[in-house]
Design a protein around this motif. Structure first.
Motif, PDB file in Angstrom:
ATOM      1  N   THR A 143       8.919  -0.722   7.003  1.00  9.31           N
ATOM      2  CA  THR A 143       7.468  -0.956   7.013  1.00  9.31           C
ATOM      3  C   THR A 143       6.721   0.367   6.861  1.00  9.31           C
ATOM      4  O   THR A 143       5.763   0.468   6.078  1.00  9.31           O
ATOM      5  CB  THR A 143       7.037  -1.641   8.325  1.00  9.31           C
ATOM      6  OG1 THR A 143       7.758  -2.861   8.476  1.00  9.31           O
ATOM      7  CG2 THR A 143       5.551  -1.934   8.330  1.00  9.31           C
ATOM      8  N   ALA A 146       6.975   1.679   3.297  1.00  5.61           N
ATOM      9  CA  ALA A 146       6.135   0.896   2.377  1.00  5.61           C
ATOM     10  C   ALA A 146       4.659   1.233   2.586  1.00  5.61           C
ATOM     11  O   ALA A 146       3.893   1.357   1.622  1.00  5.61           O
ATOM     12  CB  ALA A 146       6.378  -0.595   2.585  1.00  5.61           C
ATOM     13  N   LEU A 147       4.274   1.412   3.844  1.00  2.00           N
ATOM     14  CA  LEU A 147       2.875   1.752   4.122  1.00  2.00           C
ATOM     15  C   LEU A 147       2.539   3.147   3.595  1.00  2.00           C
ATOM     16  O   LEU A 147       1.465   3.363   3.026  1.00  2.00           O
ATOM     17  CB  LEU A 147       2.596   1.680   5.629  1.00  2.00           C
ATOM     18  CG  LEU A 147       1.148   1.981   6.018  1.00  2.00           C
ATOM     19  CD1 LEU A 147       0.190   0.945   5.430  1.00  2.00           C
ATOM     20  CD2 LEU A 147       0.989   2.038   7.531  1.00  2.00           C
ATOM     21  N   THR A 149       3.788   4.577   1.063  1.00  3.48           N
ATOM     22  CA  THR A 149       3.603   4.415  -0.386  1.00  3.48           C
ATOM     23  C   THR A 149       2.233   3.823  -0.690  1.00  3.48           C
ATOM     24  O   THR A 149       1.498   4.315  -1.553  1.00  3.48           O
ATOM     25  CB  THR A 149       4.707   3.496  -0.959  1.00  3.48           C
ATOM     26  OG1 THR A 149       5.974   4.093  -0.700  1.00  3.48           O
ATOM     27  CG2 THR A 149       4.527   3.284  -2.449  1.00  3.48           C
ATOM     28  N   ALA A 150       1.863   2.763   0.043  1.00  2.59           N
ATOM     29  CA  ALA A 150       0.567   2.114  -0.207  1.00  2.59           C
ATOM     30  C   ALA A 150      -0.590   3.080   0.065  1.00  2.59           C
ATOM     31  O   ALA A 150      -1.554   3.149  -0.707  1.00  2.59           O
ATOM     32  CB  ALA A 150       0.427   0.866   0.663  1.00  2.59           C
ATOM     33  N   LEU A 153      -0.777   5.779  -2.725  1.00  3.94           N
ATOM     34  CA  LEU A 153      -1.324   5.213  -3.955  1.00  3.94           C
ATOM     35  C   LEU A 153      -2.815   4.911  -3.783  1.00  3.94           C
ATOM     36  O   LEU A 153      -3.619   5.191  -4.664  1.00  3.94           O
ATOM     37  CB  LEU A 153      -0.577   3.930  -4.324  1.00  3.94           C
ATOM     38  CG  LEU A 153       0.852   4.121  -4.853  1.00  3.94           C
ATOM     39  CD1 LEU A 153       1.569   2.771  -4.912  1.00  3.94           C
ATOM     40  CD2 LEU A 153       0.826   4.762  -6.241  1.00  3.94           C
ATOM     41  N   GLY A 154      -3.155   4.356  -2.622  1.00  2.00           N
ATOM     42  CA  GLY A 154      -4.527   3.897  -2.409  1.00  2.00           C
ATOM     43  C   GLY A 154      -5.515   5.020  -2.174  1.00  2.00           C
ATOM     44  O   GLY A 154      -6.722   4.833  -2.327  1.00  2.00           O
TER      45      GLY A 154
END
Lengths: 226, 226
Positions: A143, A146-147, A149-150, A153-154
């Protein structure tokens, strides 16, 4: 980041044992002058957590910013923010303890990243651990990756989420706290789900903490000796 | 999800053109009875957005829940929530417009997921688009997919983030709104960065909207004819 600038770190400090250990981990890695801490006032039933975080940060010599989040209580329905729901050790049908706030750590870390962004802080440190994660899926390594990465990117950022306790048992976390000189700060922390100080010693959170200290053979400075 | 249960969807409704189009997209796909909407009161300067969202949802016949977020204004420093910062079309050194709230859509969607979780809603619909994304990295397809992964890992859920406008130009978005019967609702939306109704027609947001309608050859019902 400019290579001539020292790396800065932001610790998500709840006022509990794990995040306090992470604060000392961050100070060792980044130096106290480059470390700051953030604490969320999200409507938790035990307001004492906010005092603990402030006292821990003061003892460690780092800034502490309290950010409010009034959204969880508006969403409602969880034991840690809704005073009408008793904490129990029962789990819901989905196998999650009823202290589960869906996505709480995702929100905390995303706000931490939003706070870090304009301050050129590229390291966020959190005390989540999957070893003893008690059914909280937002504490798991996958988790967190993945966060990360998000978030990157964001926000077009180069943020690292550090999770020094991720694969440690409670015993190993206590040993790490001892190595880092964090034990005096442990006397200022808060763990008990029932909000008691000295801790009730009976709730799942107290039991987990007590087991960690016992297995490490270290006295918990928070627990008054009888 | 139980296959006998109808799929439910939650639309993140800002009160603007894009999210309104998404609301009608969701109604067509999931049926109005299975669609609800959520609007965030995050300290935006233009409170009229909240009224627009409520009116759009009422016209469409779906529930609208307003959730407060008091955290962005505490973090501070962006034009959309800080009344002391004038909106300009200038971009920051990082190439982002000064209306950028770091991670805003990440927060919105994570709260939407936390709201959806106890309600067994497995579809979240958002109007983000990378075609005209104006420098907002949290609107991009890869950000949305990474966030979907983080949310599903962090909540042990099977959530889908739907982004029906992701690869559409503003012209195509207007055409889609027309096909979906969403044009009457467009008269209730709010777009103008300067908070004016009828819209100022001069800010980047008004210009983008006007260009979309002009290219589609459709009259914008929001704009009063002279």
């Amino acid at each position: 980041m400019n290579d001539l600038m020292p790396a800065k770190a932001l610790v998500v400090l709840s006022g509990g044992q794990d995040s306090t250990t992470c604060l000392y981990w961050a100070i060792k890695k980044f130096a106290a002058a480059n470390v700051s801490s953030i604490t969320f006032d999200y409507g938790q039933r035990h307001r004492i957590e906010l005092d603990c975080a402030r006292e821990v940060a003061a003892l460690a010599g780092v800034e502490n910013t309290v950010l409010p989040i009034n959204t969880f209580s508006a969403i409602g329905g969880d034991a840690l923010t809704d005073a009408e729901i008793a904490v129990s050790s029962k789990v819901s049908e989905a196998g999650l303890p009823n202290t589960f706030v869906p996505g709480r750590n995702l929100i905390f870390l995303t706000f931490a990243a939003a706070f870090a962004y304009p301050r050129a802080i590229e390291n966020i440190v959190t005390g989540v651990a999957q070893t003893d994660y008690s059914g909280y899926p937002d504490c798991r390594e996958d988790t967190m990756r993945a966060l990360e990465t998000a978030l990157n990117l964001g926000m077009e950022s180069s943020l690292s989420i550090h999770t020094p306790l991720m694969h440690l048992s409670k015993r190993e976390t206590v040993e790490l706290a001892s190595e880092l000189g964090a034990l005096p700060a442990m006397a200022l922390t808060h763990t008990c789900y029932n909000g008691e100080r000295p801790p009730c010693g009976r709730c799942p959170s107290c039991e987990l903490r007590a087991r960690g200290f016992a297995e490490a053979g270290i006295d918990d400075p928070l627990v008054r000796k009888s």
